[in-house]
Design a protein around this motif. Sequence first.
Motif, PDB file in Angstrom:
ATOM      1  N   ALA A  78      -6.292   8.936  -2.409  1.00 53.10           N
ATOM      2  CA  ALA A  78      -5.547   9.183  -1.061  1.00 53.10           C
ATOM      3  C   ALA A  78      -3.942   9.824  -1.577  1.00 53.10           C
ATOM      4  N   TYR A  79      -3.551   9.004  -2.301  1.00 53.24           N
ATOM      5  CA  TYR A  79      -2.215   9.211  -3.133  1.00 53.24           C
ATOM      6  C   TYR A  79      -2.291  10.646  -3.429  1.00 53.24           C
ATOM      7  N   ASN A  80      -3.344  11.141  -4.286  1.00 58.19           N
ATOM      8  CA  ASN A  80      -3.181  12.614  -4.968  1.00 58.19           C
ATOM      9  C   ASN A  80      -3.818  13.458  -3.938  1.00 58.19           C
ATOM     10  N   ILE A  81      -4.338  13.078  -2.622  1.00 53.48           N
ATOM     11  CA  ILE A  81      -4.435  14.240  -1.826  1.00 53.48           C
ATOM     12  C   ILE A  81      -3.095  14.445  -0.948  1.00 53.48           C
ATOM     13  N   LEU A  82      -2.838  13.243  -0.697  1.00 49.31           N
ATOM     14  CA  LEU A  82      -1.340  13.458   0.239  1.00 49.31           C
ATOM     15  C   LEU A  82      -0.214  14.262  -0.783  1.00 49.31           C
ATOM     16  N   LYS A  83      -0.236  13.743  -1.976  1.00 51.90           N
ATOM     17  CA  LYS A  83       0.857  14.356  -3.023  1.00 51.90           C
ATOM     18  C   LYS A  83       0.732  15.847  -3.104  1.00 51.90           C
ATOM     19  N   ASN A  84      -0.711  16.392  -3.010  1.00 51.18           N
ATOM     20  CA  ASN A  84      -0.739  17.704  -3.216  1.00 51.18           C
ATOM     21  C   ASN A  84      -0.727  18.686  -1.970  1.00 51.18           C
ATOM     22  N   THR A  85      -0.184  18.042  -0.676  1.00 50.48           N
ATOM     23  CA  THR A  85      -0.215  18.706   0.483  1.00 50.48           C
ATOM     24  C   THR A  85       0.852  19.847   0.176  1.00 50.48           C
ATOM     25  N   ARG A  86       2.130  19.720  -0.212  1.00 51.50           N
ATOM     26  CA  ARG A  86       3.119  20.580  -0.294  1.00 51.50           C
ATOM     27  C   ARG A  86       4.021  20.088  -1.352  1.00 51.50           C
ATOM     28  N   PRO A  87       4.323  21.224  -2.379  1.00 43.73           N
ATOM     29  CA  PRO A  87       5.080  20.743  -3.588  1.00 43.73           C
ATOM     30  C   PRO A  87       6.436  20.777  -3.825  1.00 43.73           C
ATOM     31  N   THR A  88       7.139  21.283  -2.834  1.00 45.44           N
ATOM     32  CA  THR A  88       8.710  21.418  -2.875  1.00 45.44           C
ATOM     33  C   THR A  88       9.507  19.944  -2.241  1.00 45.44           C
ATOM     34  N   ALA A  89       9.433  19.788  -1.187  1.00 47.71           N
ATOM     35  CA  ALA A  89       9.998  18.454  -0.579  1.00 47.71           C
ATOM     36  C   ALA A  89       9.830  17.264  -1.663  1.00 47.71           C
ATOM     37  N   PHE A  93       7.155  12.781  -2.470  1.00 44.15           N
ATOM     38  CA  PHE A  93       6.720  12.301  -3.849  1.00 44.15           C
ATOM     39  C   PHE A  93       7.669  10.943  -3.864  1.00 44.15           C
ATOM     40  N   TRP A  94       8.626  10.895  -3.288  1.00 45.64           N
ATOM     41  CA  TRP A  94       9.623   9.561  -3.331  1.00 45.64           C
ATOM     42  C   TRP A  94       8.923   8.700  -2.707  1.00 45.64           C
ATOM     43  N   ALA A  95       8.375   9.064  -1.316  1.00 41.11           N
ATOM     44  CA  ALA A  95       7.837   7.922  -0.553  1.00 41.11           C
ATOM     45  C   ALA A  95       6.426   7.509  -1.065  1.00 41.11           C
ATOM     46  N   LEU A  96       5.538   8.383  -1.351  1.00 43.74           N
ATOM     47  CA  LEU A  96       4.360   7.951  -1.943  1.00 43.74           C
ATOM     48  C   LEU A  96       4.517   7.161  -3.198  1.00 43.74           C
ATOM     49  N   ASP A  97       5.301   7.473  -4.076  1.00 47.70           N
ATOM     50  CA  ASP A  97       5.575   6.834  -5.200  1.00 47.70           C
ATOM     51  C   ASP A  97       6.233   5.103  -4.807  1.00 47.70           C
ATOM     52  N   ARG A  98       6.871   5.046  -3.706  1.00 42.35           N
ATOM     53  CA  ARG A  98       7.410   3.760  -3.141  1.00 42.35           C
ATOM     54  C   ARG A  98       6.305   2.865  -2.675  1.00 42.35           C
ATOM     55  N   CYS A  99       5.425   3.493  -2.050  1.00 41.02           N
ATOM     56  CA  CYS A  99       4.219   2.925  -1.513  1.00 41.02           C
ATOM     57  C   CYS A  99       3.214   2.689  -2.339  1.00 41.02           C
ATOM     58  N   LEU A 100       3.047   3.395  -3.342  1.00 42.02           N
ATOM     59  CA  LEU A 100       1.961   3.067  -4.447  1.00 42.02           C
ATOM     60  C   LEU A 100       2.504   1.580  -5.372  1.00 42.02           C
ATOM     61  N   LYS A 101       4.081   1.808  -5.693  1.00 42.33           N
ATOM     62  CA  LYS A 101       4.600   0.652  -6.180  1.00 42.33           C
ATOM     63  C   LYS A 101       4.242  -0.529  -5.543  1.00 42.33           C
ATOM     64  N   ALA A 102       4.343  -0.592  -4.186  1.00 41.35           N
ATOM     65  CA  ALA A 102       4.160  -1.577  -3.378  1.00 41.35           C
ATOM     66  C   ALA A 102       2.609  -2.002  -3.517  1.00 41.35           C
ATOM     67  N   TYR A 103       1.928  -1.320  -3.531  1.00 45.76           N
ATOM     68  CA  TYR A 103       0.310  -1.514  -3.680  1.00 45.76           C
ATOM     69  C   TYR A 103       0.160  -2.193  -4.813  1.00 45.76           C
ATOM     70  N   ASN A 104       0.640  -1.642  -6.030  1.00 43.51           N
ATOM     71  CA  ASN A 104       0.271  -2.212  -7.576  1.00 43.51           C
ATOM     72  C   ASN A 104       0.972  -3.587  -7.772  1.00 43.51           C
ATOM     73  N   GLU A 105       2.097  -3.760  -6.720  1.00 43.46           N
ATOM     74  CA  GLU A 105       2.841  -5.099  -6.806  1.00 43.46           C
ATOM     75  C   GLU A 105       2.211  -6.279  -5.744  1.00 43.46           C
ATOM     76  N   GLY A 106       1.095  -5.587  -5.502  1.00 41.06           N
ATOM     77  CA  GLY A 106       0.412  -6.796  -4.418  1.00 41.06           C
ATOM     78  C   GLY A 106       0.974  -6.627  -3.079  1.00 41.06           C
ATOM     79  N   ARG A 107       2.168  -5.836  -2.721  1.00 45.20           N
ATOM     80  CA  ARG A 107       2.769  -5.599  -1.261  1.00 45.20           C
ATOM     81  C   ARG A 107       1.852  -4.576  -0.208  1.00 45.20           C
TER      82      ARG A 107
END
Length: 330
Positions: A78-89, A93-107
């Motif tokens: 899901a992260y990769n599909i969402l990340k590849n929707t639009r490349p410039t803004a 990436f900032w929001a997805l990375d923040r959410c993936l970090k939360a997930y990897n930290e068990g939050r």
Amino acid sequence: MKKMKDLRPIIWDDDKKELILIDQRKLPNELEYFICKNYKDVAYAIKDMVVRGAPAIGVSAAYGLALAEIRGDDIYKAYNILKNTRPTAVNLFWALDRCLKAYNEGRSILDEAKKIHEEDIETCKKIGMIGEKLIEDGDTILTHCNAGALATSAYGTALSVIRFAYYNGKKIKVIADETRPRLQGAKLTAFELNYEGIPVKVITDNTAGFLMQKGEIDKIIVGADRILVDGTVYNKIGTYSLAVLAKYHGIPFYVAAPLSTFDLKSSEKDVIIEERDEREVAYIDGVRIIPEGVGCYNYAFDKTPPDLITAIITEKGIIKPKKEDILKLY
Ligand SMILES: CSC[C@H]1O[C@H](OP(=O)(O)O)[C@H](O)[C@@H]1O
């Protein structure tokens, strides 16, 4: 004093666990909602510009990853599909990375998405309260594309400055570039400002220079999709042309953006300027306006160098587009 209308294009339904988006493709003629039940719905909505605008894309993608978690989907897919929707803004990436970090930290990803959503609302409000001090009573302000409530969670960035100036009693007029080919200025900025009762006129993109030459533009304020550490600004195609014209005519050129739009790591060679389907240029409302067999360029963004930018308005203050000023924000 009149109360702001508080337009919200992104709503999280915590009971149904769905993301509700204003379908911006239908504005200004129909106010319809697009319901996202899973991360693929969100990916489609971002790519097809149901929702658009750097902060709004970031917030929506965060909820998209939360939907993947809620529905037990593969988070990394899901992260990769969402990340590849639009490349410039960069907010995406900032929001997805923040959410993936939360997930990897068990939050909870959903809790992180809600935090990003709430922060965006507060940030855009602060940008307006800080930036409105640059606006003088009687100003005519030119803006490009839509950096309004419809591009964020609320208030907007460039349009937040305009909103707060207006609601603080300044008699302003706004000129909105229609912004071909997707017409965000004509369809979205004009909708938002008209809805709030803020005086606005739409012009073709080609008219901006003529109005500057006539002395009818006092200030220009635009949004941003990515700002590099040296102050280079990536924004809707046509922004660079406006900045050059503003410099030539001695008109202040402001960029309004949250810290989540700054990208301190990338250099120009790393930034992908989105190229969209040629049909967005070749057709208007389904009618082909360019001869069959003739191609088009359809760059969605361009880049404006810092020497053309008067100042950048952020939630932490107004800065010069210089590395030392940008680094002080963090
Ligand atoms: C508040 S950022 C808005 C920013 O995003 C727009 O692009 P798009 O409509 O393609 O998402 C435009 O560059 C605006 O300045």
